[in-house]
Motif scaffolding. Sequence first.
Motif, short mmCIF file in Angstrom:
data_model
loop_
_atom_site.label_atom_id
_atom_site.label_comp_id
_atom_site.label_asym_id
_atom_site.label_seq_id
_atom_site.Cartn_x
_atom_site.Cartn_y
_atom_site.Cartn_z
N LYS A 1 -3.67 8.76 -3.43
CA LYS A 1 -2.18 8.21 -3.32
C LYS A 1 -1.57 7.91 -4.58
O LYS A 1 -0.49 8.16 -4.97
CB LYS A 1 -2.33 7.13 -2.34
N ALA B 1 5.09 6.62 0.48
CA ALA B 1 4.70 6.12 -1.03
C ALA B 1 5.50 6.69 -2.02
O ALA B 1 6.36 6.06 -2.53
CB ALA B 1 3.41 6.07 -1.16
N VAL C 1 1.87 9.47 -6.35
CA VAL C 1 2.98 8.60 -6.79
C VAL C 1 3.33 8.79 -8.34
O VAL C 1 4.52 8.90 -8.76
CB VAL C 1 2.55 6.97 -6.73
N LEU D 1 1.35 -0.77 -6.77
CA LEU D 1 0.76 0.02 -5.29
C LEU D 1 -0.92 -0.39 -5.39
O LEU D 1 -1.74 -0.40 -6.33
CB LEU D 1 0.63 1.56 -5.79
N ASP E 1 0.88 -1.20 0.10
CA ASP E 1 0.07 0.07 -0.20
C ASP E 1 0.88 1.22 0.03
O ASP E 1 0.28 2.34 0.41
CB ASP E 1 -1.09 0.10 1.35
N GLY E 2 2.09 1.13 -0.37
CA GLY E 2 2.96 2.29 -0.45
C GLY E 2 3.63 2.40 1.19
O GLY E 2 4.09 3.79 1.37
#
Length: 290
Positions: free
Chosen positions: A136, A93, A140, A110, A85-86
Amino acid sequence: MSYGNELRTRIAEPGTTPLIGVYDMYSASVAAGHYDGMFVSGFGFAASHYGLPDIGFIAWPDMLSFVQRLRGAFPRHHLLVDIDDGYVDIDVACHVVDGLERIGASGVILEDQKRPRRCGHADGKLVLPLAEYLEKLEAVLAVRGDLVVVARTDATEEADILHRAEALAATDADAVLVDGVRSAEGIRRIRAVVGSKPLLFNQIAGGRSPRLSLGELTDLGVDVAIYSNPCLFAAHRAMDAALTELRLADGRLPAAEGADEIGVGESTRLLARNLGRPRPVPVARASAEV
């Protein structure tokens, strides 16, 4: 060309690209003689580095250190890394993704799980609200350079799976992975909603997904097949068998020369290949036919 673009180019070629799960430098040394792509599985990493199940114990500095050693020994292989999940936090992350790209990873996966996390083929998986995961993922994607980013969902209900897969395909992620797909028909439905976006499929012995050949996966529209832990599980069986035989032989080692056993000579020759000298890379690819 960058490592990310090399993997991106490979994925775009016809057929299904296999990436073999490795769990330590020795398993990677064996796998490198058979395939040109490796997958760093969270399951295998947690098992080999901590002796723990894949439920969230991995520390990101340990993962970066391992990938750095892999890249040093295998400068021409594709390296796709599972970052779960980072490691929970968006900032972490992004830091991990930046670090992995700097040390030569080809790509990362991810996932949208929330803690406590589980192996993708286990019961009890929980997923983040889609909007939270997309935040998220977008962060990233904003920090990566050429690194391949695979968006993964661990949703378990069909409607949610298809909804999330379609949403992930609409992002700038390079590919989509739905973990724990239970049937070939499920793969077809996911393929339909992700459109032209490359699709990954994860195969793990004893998992929930069907055992399919590369040719069958090509026919289903799968672009990459990751094999999570064939080396780890094979080593488990082989070590257990070897130690059982050693007990039965009252501690007498089997003959290594001229037999099927691996001895110090063959092991040393295998590891000597990692000393930095140029060496050919094998090519493995599915044909368009089953």
